[in-house]
Structure formats: C-alpha cells, structure tokens
Motif scaffolding. Structure first.
Motif, PDB file in Angstrom:
ATOM      1  N   ASP A 109     -27.157  42.744  -4.028  1.00  0.00           N
ATOM      2  CA  ASP A 109     -26.261  43.832  -4.407  1.00  0.00           C
ATOM      3  C   ASP A 109     -25.351  43.266  -5.488  1.00  0.00           C
ATOM      4  N   PHE A 110     -25.650  43.598  -6.750  1.00  0.00           N
ATOM      5  CA  PHE A 110     -24.882  43.060  -7.882  1.00  0.00           C
ATOM      6  C   PHE A 110     -23.528  43.738  -7.952  1.00  0.00           C
ATOM      7  N   ARG A 111     -22.484  42.938  -7.985  1.00  0.00           N
ATOM      8  CA  ARG A 111     -21.119  43.446  -8.092  1.00  0.00           C
ATOM      9  C   ARG A 111     -20.558  43.259  -9.495  1.00  0.00           C
ATOM     10  N   GLU A 112     -20.973  42.207 -10.189  1.00  0.00           N
ATOM     11  CA  GLU A 112     -20.496  41.913 -11.543  1.00  0.00           C
ATOM     12  C   GLU A 112     -21.619  41.228 -12.309  1.00  0.00           C
ATOM     13  N   GLY A 113     -21.591  41.392 -13.635  1.00  0.00           N
ATOM     14  CA  GLY A 113     -22.455  40.606 -14.494  1.00  0.00           C
ATOM     15  C   GLY A 113     -23.729  41.284 -14.943  1.00  0.00           C
ATOM     16  N   TYR A 114     -24.564  40.470 -15.567  1.00  0.00           N
ATOM     17  CA  TYR A 114     -25.816  40.938 -16.156  1.00  0.00           C
ATOM     18  C   TYR A 114     -26.803  39.778 -16.157  1.00  0.00           C
ATOM     19  N   CYS A 115     -28.029  40.046 -15.710  1.00  0.00           N
ATOM     20  CA  CYS A 115     -29.070  39.020 -15.741  1.00  0.00           C
ATOM     21  C   CYS A 115     -30.417  39.655 -16.036  1.00  0.00           C
ATOM     22  N   ILE A 116     -31.372  38.793 -16.319  1.00  0.00           N
ATOM     23  CA  ILE A 116     -32.738  39.224 -16.602  1.00  0.00           C
ATOM     24  C   ILE A 116     -33.674  38.417 -15.717  1.00  0.00           C
ATOM     25  N   LEU A 117     -34.446  39.098 -14.872  1.00  0.00           N
ATOM     26  CA  LEU A 117     -35.501  38.457 -14.093  1.00  0.00           C
ATOM     27  C   LEU A 117     -36.817  38.760 -14.793  1.00  0.00           C
ATOM     28  N   THR A 118     -37.579  37.707 -15.068  1.00  0.00           N
ATOM     29  CA  THR A 118     -38.852  37.886 -15.757  1.00  0.00           C
ATOM     30  C   THR A 118     -39.966  37.282 -14.917  1.00  0.00           C
TER      31      THR A 118
END
Length: 114
Positions: free
Chosen positions: A67-76
């Motif tokens: 459960d993302f609360r903050e930020g940004y990422c990329i799963l590849t």
C-alpha cells in the motif's frame, strides 16, 4: 484460547536499516524497515518500508501486499513492460516475480509478506 486478533495501534516497531538482501544495481538507495509484526514462525511480517532513490534486482520468494503512501517507483518484470506505481496505489507481488524495482522518488509503503 489465545487471542487471534493483533491490534497494532501501540506496536513498537523493530527498526532495521539497510536490511535488504536485494542486489543494488544503481544509485545509492537506503532503506528503513519498521517491522510492526512477525508471526511466531517468522513466515509472515508486516510493517512500513521507506527507501530512497535507486535500483534493485529482485527475485520474490514470498507473496507481498503493498500500500503505497508516498513516492514513485517502477517495477519491471524481466519478461515484461515497466509498471509505474505511485502514492495511493495498492498492489500484490506474487512469488516468482523477477526483475527490477527502481525507486524514482523516496517511497513509503505499508507491506505484508506471507
């Protein structure tokens, strides 16, 4: 009979710094795990994960709820297209997922591993 409900309102999380076993690929990512629960047999954990920008090679052996609360990422996935995840996203990573996890903006997420 033991209580089968765990209320974590007053939990004192175990703090783990840079405890990831994943291989760093780029950047200088640092992690903080605030582990609020672990099952008696150690197979299930939950808490908060914070990570600064960087990229990891990942190979999931366990199921994870995020459960993302903050930020940004990329799963590849190693065999697929990038998946962009931002604050507000809720997702599951299944065992057998292999690829990369890139933190673009510092992430704070709630997690459950089972």
């Amino acid at each position: 009979m033991s209580n089968k409900i765990k209320v974590l309102r007053d939990a004192q999380p175990e703090v783990l710094l840079n405890a990831s076993s994943w291989e760093k690929l780029s950047g200088d990512p640092h992690t903080v795990n605030l582990n609020a629960y672990a099952s008696e047999d150690g197979t299930k954990t939950m808490g908060t994960w914070i990570c600064t920008p960087g990229k990891w090679a990942v190979d999931y052996k366990k199921w994870e709820y995020c459960d993302f609360r903050e930020g940004y990422c990329i799963l590849t996935p190693e065999d697929g297209e990038p998946i962009h995840l931002r604050a507000g996203d809720i997702f599951i990573v299944e065992p057998g997922f292999r690829g990369t996890w890139e933190v673009v903006e510092t992430v704070r997420k709630y997690f459950v591993f089972a």
